[in-house]
Scaffold this motif. Structure first.
Motif, short mmCIF file in Angstrom:
data_model
loop_
_atom_site.label_atom_id
_atom_site.label_comp_id
_atom_site.label_asym_id
_atom_site.label_seq_id
_atom_site.Cartn_x
_atom_site.Cartn_y
_atom_site.Cartn_z
N ASP A 1 0.82 -1.21 0.00
CA ASP A 1 0.00 0.00 0.00
C ASP A 1 0.85 1.26 0.00
OD1 ASP A 1 -2.61 -1.14 -0.11
OD2 ASP A 1 -2.38 -1.78 1.96
N ASP B 1 -14.71 1.07 2.05
CA ASP B 1 -13.31 1.15 1.61
C ASP B 1 -12.41 1.78 2.66
OD1 ASP B 1 -14.76 3.53 1.17
OD2 ASP B 1 -13.29 4.24 -0.30
N HIS C 1 -3.11 -6.22 6.76
CA HIS C 1 -3.48 -6.04 5.36
C HIS C 1 -4.80 -5.29 5.23
CE1 HIS C 1 -0.21 -8.83 4.43
NE2 HIS C 1 -0.40 -8.59 3.16
N ALA D 1 -5.12 -1.30 3.89
CA ALA D 1 -5.94 -0.96 2.72
C ALA D 1 -6.88 0.20 3.05
CB ALA D 1 -6.74 -2.18 2.27
#
Length: 311
Positions: A22, A122, A289, A293
């Motif tokens: 990322d 998101d 992870h 994100a």
């Protein structure tokens, strides 16, 4: 814009706010990662350098960064945070209200995942961490039982953590009952594997009197608010010796009156009540992870002009 990534200092914390993949995707900004920030999940400093980041020490990060990201609030004082800086991560607003207010008075903005709406999956790191926490908490509670065969489980709350705990129970072949705060949650609870549903807390005492569970997972809380007290002294007296209660929301007040943050206690009637403030860190790679994100997406969302510029 410069983004600084801190090495976590909370007890037993093994996550990292940004992973190298990322970092690589944050074209247009410079990233400084604190030395050894990702080591606990297998990323060394060279991985971050290969992704385009610099590696530095804490003092350099606070001296140079416009945005500083973390998973959990640092255990040290934030005296080095500068006016105009933004700090991003879980903020623990119930317990750190005065700290956040003090930073604001000095011109430091605190962005907390506790305030991110469900409608933005998101950037909703809290929901992602809650899903992991619910499953891990169920597994941890089940390990404290000495039962062969299906477990009678009661899941208090049908949010992200509660639904994940329901699914974990169903995966074990257990018999979970779920409690929500309105009837419309029943179909969701059943879909995740609940065998029965309590539509509101008023039905809880009657359920405990009729069918004593082996394992109770407490996950009833609205983000940023105090958790409602659901298991009072009367409810605890109705439980059998050896019953295990895992309270996920102890730091928000707790659903169980007997919970002690970050401790496992056995009550006089033999009921075990347990809590830890960080269940996702037991799956640090998966959690990092997911958290990373969300962090990368939130940076792009909050500072869009920084990503349109040349690095």
């Amino acid at each position: 814009m410069i983004v600084g990534v801190l090495r976590e200092t909370a007890a037993e914390e093994r996550r990292v706010a940004l992973i190298p993949d990322d970092v690589r995707g944050l074209a247009g900004v410079r990233v400084i990662v604190e030395h050894d920030a990702g080591r606990s999940i297998g990323f060394d400093d060279a991985d971050y350098v290969a992704a385009g980041a610099q590696v530095g020490e804490r003092a350099e990060i606070f001296a140079r960064s416009d945005v500083v990201v973390w998973v959990k609030p640092p255990t040290y004082q934030l005296d080095s945070a500068r006016s105009g800086m933004t700090v991003l991560g879980f903020q623990d607003p119930l317990h750190r209200h005065d700290v956040i207010a003090g930073l604001r008075a000095r011109g430091v903005e605190s962005i907390g995942y506790e305030a991110v709406p469900h409608s933005r999956p998101d950037i909703d790191a809290l929901s992602a961490m809650s899903r992991i926490a619910g499953e891990v908490a169920y597994e941890q509670g089940r390990q404290l039982l000495s039962i062969d065969g299906p477990v009678r489980a009661l899941i208090l709350g049908c949010g992200q953590a509660g639904r994940s705990a329901i699914a974990a129970a169903a995966a074990h072949g257990d018999e979970p009952t779920a409690m929500g705060n309105h009837p419309e949650q029943e179909s969701t609870a059943i879909r995740y594997g609940a065998k029965a549903f309590l539509p509101n807390p008023d039905a809880l005492h009657a359920h405990l009197a009729a069918e004593t569970p082996d394992l109770i997972v407490c996950a009833a809380v609205h983000r940023g608010s105090r958790g409602p007290l659901l298991l009072d002294a009367t409810a605890l007296d109705a439980l059998r010796p050896g019953t295990v209660i895992v309270d996920l929301v102890a730091k928000s007040g707790g659903n169980c009156v007997a919970v002690v943050p970050d401790r496992t206690v056995t009550l006089p009637n033999g009921v075990v009540v347990t809590h830890r403030s960080n269940y996702p860190t037991l799956r640090p790679s998966e959690a990092s992870h997911a958290y990373s994100a969300a962090t990368a997406a939130l940076l792009r969302n909050r500072f869009p002009t920084a990503f349109s510029a040349e690095p």
